[in-house]
Design an enzyme around this catalytic site. Structure first.
Site, PDB file in Angstrom:
ATOM      1  CB  ALA A   1      -0.912   0.006   1.223  1.00 10.34           C
TER       2      ALA A   1
ATOM      3  NE  ARG B   1     -11.542  -7.326  34.631  1.00  8.31           N
ATOM      4  CZ  ARG B   1     -12.424  -7.178  35.603  1.00  8.31           C
ATOM      5  NH1 ARG B   1     -12.100  -7.465  36.827  1.00  8.31           N
ATOM      6  NH2 ARG B   1     -13.634  -6.737  35.362  1.00  8.31           N
TER       7      ARG B   1
ATOM      8  CD  GLU C   1     -16.252  -3.842  -0.216  1.00  9.10           C
ATOM      9  OE1 GLU C   1     -15.871  -3.056  -1.072  1.00  9.10           O
ATOM     10  OE2 GLU C   1     -17.329  -4.475  -0.324  1.00  9.10           O
TER      11      GLU C   1
ATOM     12  N   GLY D   1     -24.129 -22.167  15.584  1.00 11.06           N
ATOM     13  CA  GLY D   1     -23.641 -20.782  15.662  1.00 11.06           C
ATOM     14  C   GLY D   1     -23.912 -19.977  14.398  1.00 11.06           C
TER      15      GLY D   1
ATOM     16  CE  LYS E   1     -25.838  -8.022   5.815  1.00 15.60           C
ATOM     17  NZ  LYS E   1     -25.923  -9.475   5.978  1.00 15.60           N
TER      18      LYS E   1
ATOM     19  N   GLY F   1     -18.306 -13.791   8.986  1.00 10.27           N
ATOM     20  CA  GLY F   1     -17.193 -14.525   9.587  1.00 10.27           C
ATOM     21  C   GLY F   1     -16.015 -13.607   9.833  1.00 10.27           C
TER      22      GLY F   1
HETATM   23  N1  LIG Z   1     -19.736 -11.113  12.693  1.00 10.69           N
HETATM   24  C1  LIG Z   1     -19.724 -11.017  11.370  1.00 10.69           C
HETATM   25  O1  LIG Z   1     -19.489 -11.995  10.659  1.00 10.69           O
HETATM   26  C2  LIG Z   1     -19.982  -9.690  10.708  1.00 10.69           C
HETATM   27  C3  LIG Z   1     -19.965  -9.606   9.305  1.00 10.69           C
HETATM   28  C4  LIG Z   1     -20.160  -8.370   8.702  1.00 10.69           C
HETATM   29  C5  LIG Z   1     -20.387  -7.258   9.478  1.00 10.69           C
HETATM   30  N2  LIG Z   1     -20.428  -7.386  10.847  1.00 10.69           N
HETATM   31  C6  LIG Z   1     -20.655  -6.170  11.633  1.00 10.69           C
HETATM   32  O2  LIG Z   1     -19.482  -5.907  12.384  1.00 10.69           O
HETATM   33  C7  LIG Z   1     -19.836  -5.280  13.612  1.00 10.69           C
HETATM   34  C8  LIG Z   1     -19.242  -6.082  14.758  1.00 10.69           C
HETATM   35  O3  LIG Z   1     -19.790  -7.374  14.737  1.00 10.69           O
HETATM   36  P1  LIG Z   1     -19.201  -8.565  15.637  1.00 10.69           P
HETATM   37  O4  LIG Z   1     -19.871  -9.800  15.158  1.00 10.69           O
HETATM   38  O5  LIG Z   1     -17.739  -8.510  15.672  1.00 10.69           O
HETATM   39  O6  LIG Z   1     -19.810  -8.163  17.065  1.00 10.69           O
HETATM   40  P2  LIG Z   1     -19.402  -8.763  18.499  1.00 10.69           P
HETATM   41  O7  LIG Z   1     -18.695 -10.045  18.350  1.00 10.69           O
HETATM   42  O8  LIG Z   1     -20.636  -8.709  19.325  1.00 10.69           O
HETATM   43  O9  LIG Z   1     -18.349  -7.681  19.061  1.00 10.69           O
HETATM   44  C9  LIG Z   1     -18.723  -6.403  19.470  1.00 10.69           C
HETATM   45  C10 LIG Z   1     -17.563  -5.763  20.190  1.00 10.69           C
HETATM   46  O10 LIG Z   1     -17.927  -4.444  20.561  1.00 10.69           O
HETATM   47  C11 LIG Z   1     -17.573  -4.211  21.899  1.00 10.69           C
HETATM   48  N3  LIG Z   1     -18.518  -3.259  22.476  1.00 10.69           N
HETATM   49  C12 LIG Z   1     -19.840  -3.356  22.624  1.00 10.69           C
HETATM   50  N4  LIG Z   1     -20.367  -2.270  23.203  1.00 10.69           N
HETATM   51  C13 LIG Z   1     -19.328  -1.445  23.413  1.00 10.69           C
HETATM   52  C14 LIG Z   1     -19.199  -0.163  24.018  1.00 10.69           C
HETATM   53  N5  LIG Z   1     -20.265   0.493  24.484  1.00 10.69           N
HETATM   54  N6  LIG Z   1     -17.981   0.378  24.079  1.00 10.69           N
HETATM   55  C15 LIG Z   1     -16.885  -0.277  23.637  1.00 10.69           C
HETATM   56  N7  LIG Z   1     -16.945  -1.493  23.061  1.00 10.69           N
HETATM   57  C16 LIG Z   1     -18.152  -2.059  22.968  1.00 10.69           C
HETATM   58  C17 LIG Z   1     -17.657  -5.558  22.585  1.00 10.69           C
HETATM   59  O11 LIG Z   1     -16.838  -5.537  23.745  1.00 10.69           O
HETATM   60  P3  LIG Z   1     -16.612  -6.836  24.690  1.00 10.69           P
HETATM   61  O12 LIG Z   1     -15.929  -7.844  23.825  1.00 10.69           O
HETATM   62  O13 LIG Z   1     -15.735  -6.354  25.779  1.00 10.69           O
HETATM   63  O14 LIG Z   1     -17.967  -7.267  25.119  1.00 10.69           O
HETATM   64  C18 LIG Z   1     -17.121  -6.474  21.470  1.00 10.69           C
HETATM   65  O15 LIG Z   1     -15.732  -6.558  21.540  1.00 10.69           O
HETATM   66  C19 LIG Z   1     -21.352  -5.183  13.609  1.00 10.69           C
HETATM   67  O16 LIG Z   1     -21.740  -3.937  13.119  1.00 10.69           O
HETATM   68  C20 LIG Z   1     -21.764  -6.268  12.645  1.00 10.69           C
HETATM   69  O17 LIG Z   1     -23.015  -6.015  12.025  1.00 10.69           O
HETATM   70  C21 LIG Z   1     -20.228  -8.563  11.471  1.00 10.69           C
END
Ligand SMILES: NC(=O)c1ccc[n+]([C@@H]2O[C@H](COP(=O)([O-])OP(=O)(O)OC[C@H]3O[C@@H](n4cnc5c(N)ncnc54)[C@H](OP(=O)(O)O)[C@@H]3O)[C@@H](O)[C@H]2O)c1
Length: 441
Positions: A34, A49, A131, A189, A207, A304
Site C-alpha cells: 500500500a 480483562r 466494504e 452458531g 444491506k 465470519g
Molecule cells: N460477525 C460477522 O461476521 C460480521 C460480518 C459483517 C459485518 N459485521 C458487523 O461488524 C460489527 C461487529 O460485529 P461482531 O460480530 O464482531 O460483534 P461482536 O462479536 O458482538 O463484538 C462487538 C464488540 O464491541 C464491543 N462493544 C460493545 N459495546 C461497546 C461499548 N459500548 N464500548 C466499547 N466497546 C463495545 C464488545 O466488547 P466486549 O468484547 O468487551 O464485550 C465487542 O468486543 C457489527 O456492526 C456487525 O453487524 C459482522
C-alpha cells in the site's frame, strides 16, 4: 515514505479479533503493497480483562470509544462495535468531526444514519468506508463505487443473509422442517439465539438500503423497504418449488421501474438452472444489471471473522494509499430524492399454494377469482394425492383439503392480492394462501 497509518480499533469481538489476526499475519507487508505502513495504536472494548486470543498489550487501551475516536494517536477510527445507535453512532460521529477517517462494518448504523454520516465525512474531508457492511468478505461496495461507476445500474439484488440461506438450503437438501433446521443453525452458531432480525428479513433490508443508495445515487431509507421474512416457508413450498424447477431464496432486490424504485426483501423463487440458485448454505451473492457491462454476479462468504476482516483492511489500505472516495460514490449532496415504487404495482410471476376444501365447485370458484383479476396460469399442480389435473372435481379419499400449487404468468401484486383475498374470504381454503414472488433472471 510517510509515517505508518495509525488505527484505533473499537470493538474486539468476532470482526475486531479477525482484524487483529489479519494485522498480525499481513500487517508487516502493507508498507510495500500500500506504499505506506499500517499499525494499530489504540483499541477499545467493554471488558478490558476478556481474553481476545491475541496480544493487545502493545496497544493503548480505551474504555470509551469516543475518547479513542478523538485520540491524537490515530488517523483512522475502525468501528466494529455494531448497532444503529449508542456507542457506535456517537463514536463514529466524534471521529468524523475530529477529522479522522472512519472504517466500519456496521450495516445497521449505515442503513439508519448513512446519509447524515456521509455528509459529515464530506464536510470534514475524510473517508467513510464500509466494504464489510454488505456481504462480509465480498467486495461489493468497491465494485459499485469504482468498477461499475460508468454504468447505469437498473437492478441490484442478492442473497445477503447467510442464516436464511443456510436454513433454506438445509430444508431443500435434507427435507427437514423450518423449525428443525433453525434449531440446528442456532446450535452450529449460524443463527442468533433470537433469530428474528435475520429470518424476518431486516438484516437483508439494512444491506439493501446501502446498495440502493450506492447503485442508484438516491437518498434511500430503511423505511422505504418492503420486508417479508422466511418464517412462512414450509417444506411443502420447498418441495413444490423443486418439482416446478425452482429454488426458494431470501432475496433483497432494488429495481428501477417506470414508477420509481422498488426495494423489496422477500422469499423468492429463482429458476434452478441459474447461478443464484446454486448459492447455498452460508454463502452470499450480489448481482448487478448494468447497461454497458451487462449482468455481473459476485459470490462469496458473507460473514465470519476472516472474510469480514479482509474487507475492513481493504478499506484501511485505500486510505493508506490516499484513495479517498465519496462514501456513496458521488458527493452526498448530489444524491437524488428517492422515488418509491409502490409494492402493489410490482409486476412478475407468482407461485401460489392453496389448501382447497374437497367440495364441488371449490376449484371452479378459485379459477374464477383469478380470471376476474386477469391472472393467467402458466402451470398448476395438484400435490398429494395425485389425480387428474386441473382437478375441478378431484377428491381426497378421506375428505381432507387438497394442496394445489399454481404458477402465474406475469401479473401485478395488486391483482394477486385482490384474488387471494377473495379466495380466502369465500372459505374454499382451510388456511391463508401462500404466495411467493418469482424473480426474472
Ligand atoms: N460477525 C460477522 O461476521 C460480521 C460480518 C459483517 C459485518 N459485521 C458487523 O461488524 C460489527 C461487529 O460485529 P461482531 O460480530 O464482531 O460483534 P461482536 O462479536 O458482538 O463484538 C462487538 C464488540 O464491541 C464491543 N462493544 C460493545 N459495546 C461497546 C461499548 N459500548 N464500548 C466499547 N466497546 C463495545 C464488545 O466488547 P466486549 O468484547 O468487551 O464485550 C465487542 O468486543 C457489527 O456492526 C456487525 O453487524 C459482522
Amino acid at each position: 515514505m510517510d509515517d505508518p497509518l495509525k488505527l484505533g480499533i473499537a470493538g474486539l469481538g468476532t470482526v475486531g479479533t479477525g482484524v487483529l489476526e489479519l494485522m498480525a499475519q499481513h500487517g508487516g507487508s502493507f508498507a510495500s503493497s500500500a506504499s505506506r505502513g499500517v499499525e494499530i495504536t489504540g483499541v477499545c472494548a467493554r471488558d478490558r480483562r476478556k481474553n481476545r486470543g491475541a496480544d493487545i498489550s502493545n496497544f493503548q487501551w480505551f474504555d470509551d470509544p469516543v475518547s479513542l475516536a478523538q485520540s491524537d494517536d490515530i488517523d483512522v477510527f475502525v468501528e466494529l462495535i455494531g448497532g444503529e445507535k449508542g456507542a457506535a453512532k456517537v463514536s463514529v460521529e466524534a471521529a468524523l468531526k475530529a477529522g479522522k477517517h472512519v472504517v466500519t462494518a456496521n450495516k445497521a448504523l449505515l442503513a439508519h444514519h448513512g446519509l447524515a454520516l456521509a455528509r459529515l465525512a464530506d464536510q470534514n474531508g475524510v473517508a467513510l468506508n464500509f466494504e464489510a457492511a454488505v456481504a462480509g468478505g465480498i467486495p461489493v461496495i468497491k465494485t459499485i463505487r469504482e468498477s461499475l461507476l460508468a454504468n447505469t445500474i437498473s437492478r441490484v439484488y442478492g442473497i445477503l443473509n447467510g442464516t436464511c440461506n443456510y436454513i433454506l438450503t438445509r430444508m431443500q437438501k435434507e427435507g427437514r422442517s423450518f423449525d428443525e433446521v433453525l434449531q440446528e443453525a442456532q446450535d452450529a452458531g449460524y443463527a442468533e439465539a433470537d433469530p428474528s432480525f435475520d429470518i424476518g428479513g431486516h438484516d437483508t433490508a439494512h444491506k439493501l438500503v446501502i446498495l440502493t443508495t450506492l447503485a442508484f445515487g438516491v437518498e434511500a431509507s430503511i423505511d422505504t423497504v418492503y420486508v417479508e421474512g422466511i418464517e412462512s416457508i414450509s417444506l411443502a413450498d420447498i418441495e413444490a418449488a423443486d418439482e416446478l424447477g425452482y429454488r426458494i431464496k431470501l432475496l433483497g432486490v432494488a429495481l428501477k421501474t417506470d414508477s420509481g424504485i422498488e426495494q423489496r426483501v422477500h422469499p423468492t423463487m429463482v429458476p434452478k438452472n441459474t447461478a443464484i440458485a446454486e448459492v447455498d448454505g452460508v454463502m452470499n451473492c450480489v448481482a448487478f444489471d448494468g447497461d454497458f457491462v451487462g449482468d455481473v454476479m459476485l459470490i462469496g462468504p458473507g460473514a465470519g471473522a476472516r472474510p469480514t476482516a479482509s474487507s475492513v483492511l481493504s478499506d484501511v489500505l485505500d486510505i493508506a494509499r490516499g484513495a479517498i472516495m465519496p462514501p456513496f460514490a458521488r458527493r452526498t449532496d448530489s444524491l437524488k430524492p428517492y422515488e418509491r415504487a409502490r409494492m402493489r404495482a410490482h409486476e412478475g410471476g407468482y407461485y401460489i399454494r392453496l389448501s382447497v376444501f374437497d367440495r364441488p365447485g371449490a376449484f371452479a370458484a378459485i379459477a374464477e377469482r383469478m380470471a376476474e383479476q386477469d391472472i393467467s396460469l402458466e402451470s398448476i399442480v395438484q400435490r398429494r394425492p395425485r389425480s387428474a389435473l386441473p382437478g375441478l372435481d378431484a377428491r381426497t379419499e378421506d375428505g381432507s383439503p387438497l394442496p394445489v400449487v399454481m404458477i402465474t404468468h406475469e401479473t401485478t401484486e395488486a391483482a394477486i392480492r385482490a384474488a387471494l383475498q377473495m379466495i380466502e374470504k369465500e372459505g374454499n381454503v382451510n388456511e391463508p394462501p401462500q404466495m411467493i414472488r418469482i424473480e426474472n433472471m
